[in-house]
Design a protein around this motif. Structure first.
Motif: not given
Length: 67
Positions: A42-67
């Motif tokens: 019903t919802e097309r979700r795929v669970v991704v572990g923290y370590d599977d996310i690229a460090p650049q993407l993690r930093q981009a998400i944090i930067a967007a939230e801080d902005g």
């Protein structure tokens, strides 16, 4: 400002609820050789572990939230 925070805080989940978070995921039907022959969800979700996310993407998400 504190009144606005108080009103919206009542809708937020408890932090302890995140420990048992289980999102809906995709059910995949595979053939004997491992090939996916169907997907059901019903919802097309795929669970991704923290370590599977690229460090650049993690930093981009944090930067967007801080902005």
């Amino acid at each position: 400002m504190s009144g606005v925070v108080f009103v919206y805080a009542s809708d937020l989940p408890e932090i302890s609820a995140l420990d048992s978070y289980a999102p809906s995921t995709i059910t995949r039907v595979t053939a004997a050789n491992g090939q996916v022959i169907g997907e059901f969800a019903t919802e097309r979700r795929v669970v991704v572990g923290y370590d599977d996310i690229a460090p650049q993407l993690r930093q981009a998400i944090i930067a967007a939230e801080d902005g």
